[in-house]
Design a protein around this motif. Structure first.
Motif: not given
Length: 494
Positions: A229-234
């Motif tokens: 559920n941990n999302i990295q946005f770039a």
């Protein structure tokens, strides 16, 4: 209180509690100043990067009535006659700073005193904000901006000055500016604790955002197993943005450039990124649907096929292992159900087989593949010549099933020095051919990728149906007439 006559009066307020606590405050009050003359000012720390530790304050006169003279009393025993003085206080703390304005003909006289907190002893009380165009479908002509308070210190009062003569006391106001252009927008905040008072200003550009300004981002699970559920946005935006505002679709926001966000529940979230660079007049917003914890992957199915004569056996499964119903379409008008099935075709040939599953979650997914049954002697060779007048051509030719069934795959072969290409062992079926020139006589921009039929759009291309006598499938490349090369942007979502 009604005074008998105009003038300056020293007004003192004394308070006392039943517990014996007492305090007093004194201010100089000017009564019945001439109409239209009113003293006003704002202030902010000079060190914008370290506001909480700055003793140097910029004071800005905002008085009405065209005063000609200014007198500042900074409450620390020092004064100034400048209109917009910069003052360095000796210590942190609260100072009662007074501004008196007047003109030479005595038609304007007024005074204002405000408590000024230096060094922010309340700790963490700092005004700041961001903004973005409210009309995300028409950013270039939008004069409506959404302002978002980003202040620290839990303020309870907000005062916005939009620089166009209008104000607001909302926390996150939506404001329509009268014209395009640059505006100095200021936010003042006050906390429940009187020690919290801060002021922040920035230049805001309205309308006509700069060309080449485009908000873009991608994302991926922080867990390499794609079950997080941990999302990295770039951020991938163009236009050199200096400010970012993310809305993660779950009530949480961020002003980081590349935030890492933990969602509390799996699901599909509407995530938006607003970017800005006031100096470059760059403002843009983009939104995407973001899948968290591989919800979409749980819908996928896969299948394998084995062929014996005219009978094919199929074995389907769910990628996630979920329970689902399986429905098969064999490409000859017949269907079947179940995860493992066998089907006997009446005649050999090339067939498209489709598997549709419905999971217990209610998610529907379809996948397709092509199988060949019958005499393998029917496979053929496809060949021809790629021409650009009499000029030498280098590049490749793609062979694709008609209708773009991409999981069947496109075959690729090179164009030789004589312009000839060749595909061997091609099974019966209908195909499109696409010649992709890398260069023609050394010119990389002279000719366009061209389909069989000598057209550049696949909808107009001539299909090849194998099973008849072998032919030479020649392609004359379409010249790139009148097209000027240059930088451009092509983007989208897969």
């Amino acid at each position: 209180h009604v005074y008998a006559q105009p003038g300056e009066y020293i007004v003192t307020l004394v308070i006392a509690t039943a517990g014996g606590c007492s305090s007093s405050s004194t201010q100089l009050v000017n009564v019945s100043q001439p109409s239209g003359c009113q003293a006003s000012y704002r202030y902010y720390p000079i060190d914008s990067l370290n506001m909480l530790l700055s003793n140097t304050i910029q004071f800005v006169d905002q008085s009405y009535g065209s005063p000609e003279l200014w007198f500042w009393n900074f409450g620390d025993g020092t004064t100034s006659y400048e209109q917009n003085p910069v003052h360095e206080f000796a210590q942190f703390g609260e100072y009662m700073v007074c501004l008196t304005i007047y003109n030479l003909d005595s038609t304007c006289y007024d005074n204002i005193c405000l408590p000024v907190w230096v060094g922010n002893p309340a700790g963490g009380c700092q005004a700041t904000f961001t903004f973005f165009p409210a009309d995300t479908l028409n950013l270039l002509v939008s004069n409506t901006l959404q302002f978002m308070d980003q202040s620290s210190g839990n303020p309870i009062f907000w005062h916005w000055d939009f620089g166009d003569g209008t104000t607001s006391t909302e926390q996150n106001p939506l404001h329509i500016f009268p014209n395009e252009g640059s505006y100095q927008v200021c936010l003042s905040i006050t906390g429940a604790d009187s020690n919290c008072f801060s002021d922040y200003c920035k230049q805001v550009w309205v309308g006509n955002t700069a060309p080449g300004c485009r908000a873009m981002f991608y994302y991926y699970p922080a867990d390499s197993l794609n079950q997080s559920n941990n999302i990295q946005f770039a951020d991938q935006s163009l236009g050199n943005p200096t400010e970012w505002l993310w809305n993660f679709g779950d009530g949480i926001t961020s002003t980081g450039q590349n935030p890492l966000h933990l969602y509390q529940q799996p699901g599909i979230y509407h995530v938006c990124l607003a970017i800005s660079n006031p100096t470059a007049q760059c403002y843009d917003t983009v939104c995407h649907e973001v899948s968290v914890n591989a919800i979409l992957d749980s819908c996928e199915n896969v299948f394998s096929a084995s062929v014996s004569g005219l009978t094919a056996t199929f074995d389907g499964s769910m990628v996630s292992g979920d329970t689902a119903s399986f429905t098969w379409e064999f490409g000859d008008g017949y269907t079947a159900t179940g995860n493992q099935v066998a089907h006997t075709y009446i005649i050999g040939g090339l067939y498209t087989v489709t598997l549709t599953t419905v999971s217990t979650r209610g998610c529907v997914f379809s996948s397709a593949s092509m199988i060949f049954l019958g005499d393998t002697a029917l496979v053929q060779t496809i060949q021809g010549t790629i021409r650009a007048g009499s000029l030498p051509v280098s590049g490749v030719v793609l062979l694709m099933p008609q209708g773009g069934i991409w999981n069947w795959g496109a075959q690729t072969t090179a164009i030789d020095s004589m312009g000839v290409y060749r595909f061997e062992g091609v099974m019966p079926g209908s195909y499109h051919l696409l010649a992709v020139p890398y260069s023609v006589a050394g010119d990389t921009m002279a000719y366009l990728p061209t389909y069989y039929g000598n057209v550049i759009f696949w909808e107009q291309a001539s299909a090849i149906t194998l099973g008849a006598a072998a032919l030479a499938y020649d392609i004359d490349l379409v010249a790139c007439n009148g097209i000027i090369p240059g930088d451009a942007l092509i983007n989208g979502n897969i």
